[in-house]
Design an enzyme around this catalytic site. Sequence first.
Site, PDB file in Angstrom:
ATOM      1  N   THR A 135       0.827  -1.206   0.000  1.00  0.00           N
ATOM      2  CA  THR A 135       0.000   0.000   0.000  1.00  0.00           C
ATOM      3  C   THR A 135       0.867   1.263   0.000  1.00  0.00           C
ATOM      4  O   THR A 135       0.594   2.208  -0.735  1.00  0.00           O
ATOM      5  CB  THR A 135      -0.943  -0.001   1.226  1.00  0.00           C
ATOM      6  OG1 THR A 135      -1.804  -1.136   1.135  1.00  0.00           O
ATOM      7  CG2 THR A 135      -1.787   1.262   1.289  1.00  0.00           C
TER       8      THR A 135
ATOM      9  N   ASN B 284      -5.747  -9.755  -7.484  1.00  0.00           N
ATOM     10  CA  ASN B 284      -5.707 -10.528  -6.244  1.00  0.00           C
ATOM     11  C   ASN B 284      -6.911 -11.455  -6.071  1.00  0.00           C
ATOM     12  O   ASN B 284      -6.802 -12.496  -5.452  1.00  0.00           O
ATOM     13  CB  ASN B 284      -5.589  -9.595  -5.028  1.00  0.00           C
ATOM     14  CG  ASN B 284      -6.615  -8.486  -5.051  1.00  0.00           C
ATOM     15  OD1 ASN B 284      -6.845  -7.852  -6.079  1.00  0.00           O
ATOM     16  ND2 ASN B 284      -7.266  -8.256  -3.927  1.00  0.00           N
TER      17      ASN B 284
ATOM     18  N   GLN C   6       0.676  -9.256  -6.467  1.00  0.00           N
ATOM     19  CA  GLN C   6       0.306 -10.669  -6.630  1.00  0.00           C
ATOM     20  C   GLN C   6       1.139 -11.362  -7.700  1.00  0.00           C
ATOM     21  O   GLN C   6       1.330 -12.573  -7.645  1.00  0.00           O
ATOM     22  CB  GLN C   6      -1.185 -10.792  -6.988  1.00  0.00           C
ATOM     23  CG  GLN C   6      -2.141 -10.306  -5.921  1.00  0.00           C
ATOM     24  CD  GLN C   6      -2.130 -11.156  -4.663  1.00  0.00           C
ATOM     25  OE1 GLN C   6      -1.602 -12.278  -4.628  1.00  0.00           O
ATOM     26  NE2 GLN C   6      -2.698 -10.623  -3.586  1.00  0.00           N
TER      27      GLN C   6
ATOM     28  N   SER D 290       4.887  -6.468  -2.434  1.00  0.00           N
ATOM     29  CA  SER D 290       4.671  -6.645  -0.994  1.00  0.00           C
ATOM     30  C   SER D 290       5.369  -7.931  -0.562  1.00  0.00           C
ATOM     31  O   SER D 290       5.181  -8.978  -1.181  1.00  0.00           O
ATOM     32  CB  SER D 290       3.172  -6.731  -0.728  1.00  0.00           C
ATOM     33  OG  SER D 290       2.960  -7.167   0.588  1.00  0.00           O
TER      34      SER D 290
ATOM     35  N   CYS E   6     -20.909 -10.335   2.870  1.00  0.00           N
ATOM     36  CA  CYS E   6     -20.918 -10.587   4.309  1.00  0.00           C
ATOM     37  C   CYS E   6     -19.538 -10.727   4.900  1.00  0.00           C
ATOM     38  O   CYS E   6     -19.333 -10.495   6.078  1.00  0.00           O
ATOM     39  CB  CYS E   6     -21.709 -11.845   4.606  1.00  0.00           C
ATOM     40  SG  CYS E   6     -23.451 -11.607   4.324  1.00  0.00           S
TER      41      CYS E   6
END
Lengths: 274, 393
Positions: free
Chosen positions: B72, B150, B178, B198, B324
């Site tokens: 990020t 991703n 990724q 990352s 959810c």
Amino acid sequence: MWEYTEKVKEHFLNPHNVGEIENPDGVAEVGSLACGDALKLTFKLDENKRIKDAKFKTFGCASAIASSSALTEIIKGMTVDEALKVSNQDIAQYLGGLPDEKMHCSVMGKQALEKAVENYRGAPALEAGAKIICECFGVTDKEIERAIRENNLSTVEDVTNYTKAGGGCGGCHDAIQQIIERVKAEPKTDTKPKLTNIQKIRLIEETIEREIRPSLKQDGGDIEIIDIIGNRVIVAMRGACSTCKASEITLKDFVQHRLQELVSPDITVEEAAK
Amino acid sequence: MKTIYLDNNATTQVAQEVLDVMMPYFRDLYGNPSSMHTFGGQVGQRIRAAREQVATLLGALPEEIIFTSCGTESDNSAIRSALTTRPDKKHVVISRVEHPAVRTLCSHLNTQGYKITELPVDKNGILDLENLEKSLTSDTAIVSLMWGNNETGVIFPVEEAARMANEKGILFHTDAVQATGKIPINMKNNVIDMLSISGHKLHAPKGIGVLYIRRGTKFSPFLIGGHQEKGRRGGTENTPSIIGLGMACELAAKNMEKENTYVKQLRDKLEKELLKKIPHSRVNGDIENRLPNTTNISFEYVEGEAILLLMNELGICASSGSACTSGSLQPSHVLRAMGVPFTMAHGSIRFSLSVNNTEEEVDFVIEKMPAIIERLRGMSPFWNQSGQACTSQ
């Protein structure tokens, strides 16, 4: 990862009353695939008009399934009137609580119950005039109006945060915006927050001190608060007022009028027995 | 209960070799690499070696590598630098399926007066380069497109996209978080200006990232402070993690072939068998242009979180694009951008493998999944007993 209670996990992993009752007395389907959760509730009454059996089929997350299971357990043995009193909070409590983001699952249970009773009675079970605005989360116009007034909301996003309405498919955003505009257009007095007793007493004292006493004093009179019981303000007239023949008129037309205007329309003013 | 970890796009296990090289730098060699004494200075040398290891994996020069705290930060630094060094330009081009590190930043920039174009993708998650071409204007400062997605693993033609931007003098950044370690990347063969990595997605620890900046590209730092990273990123170096990431990159280069043979074969077996055994299921995203470790499968008429929790009971770890699971009220923006029907999006499960997975694990998942889906479908009001779906909604 959601922090579900053991009770939620139990009702998710081993849900009670899954299925559909044949020839049910009441049936309801709420939610939709688009919204991510949906529930079909069926119930059957016994000869005493008590809910003998209730079953559900639910598409949704763990808390939706657990809420449905809890709902069917709760309402068994109840009359439909008793069942209608079950709130979404009751469902959440039965499960030992739900994460905030998942409260709408219990709302879905409540909504299905109301609709199923409606289906059984062939008449609306909701409070008179209430209409579901957000189909996804079963939120009525009355609930949205209340949230807007009580929290002074001004955007659709606010309403979604407070009521979940509009957070699913988004199909009701225009309707919510209209409700916001309608509520905002109402006269201000409706939006006056409800006072606690202490706040009300203080406001009465302040109003008398600031708005009423100075006027009376100009004429050589005075006023004293003896007691405040609910909306009844009991006062004693002093000085010139105590002997003035028009003090009754002063009391109703001036003192009571000002207090009704500035504190609450329900205030009545009485003179203490001499 | 044994954990079967098929969620490697979320994070990976730190490799033993990586942990081994890191350990001395916590307690024994804890010096500050900027110090004048040998005790600290030797750590500085080790960081130089790590920088070379990272550069080698990318076909880059060591001075083109900046260590950051995460993917990020790298994404944010790249895009903000482009806007700072080109203050007259107010337009940014991204895609609708970018990671939140890019998307949310751009929504924020939008409130600051920047114009953002979000390029659409087709139903397979593929980007139309013609749309990119059309979106580029004289006001465009930077194009930022992810290399591998991703959620679906779909690979964007970023090298071609970078050429298009380059021809118009527009900066190009790619989020390769990724893709790195899963498909070959050689910065010598492309004109990409900036690239984000990352560490924890390739068996290095969390809290370490890389921003590649092509030599000659103007850069304005995001974290302003000390002279570390040649003044391009202030803050005392995260020495153990940098050294760990160096080793992780070396391992990634070694494992690249294994990723594209062994891991890919496991992924393909998992996907093929699940689709075969479970009716009303389908793969989301292009099957050809895809990272070798990822498959995103939708199981119709059931909800993802419920699937994940039943898998969890068996120790199987994966992710879902369902609403959810995220706490939001809508399913994944990637699946929505692809126009995946709601009936499918809510029941999507992402399996992402790594070189640590075994055939036994995949077989176990293949054996257990059909019963999980069947059980939830048995509870679903949209599914009826005959196996025929009710499609009234």
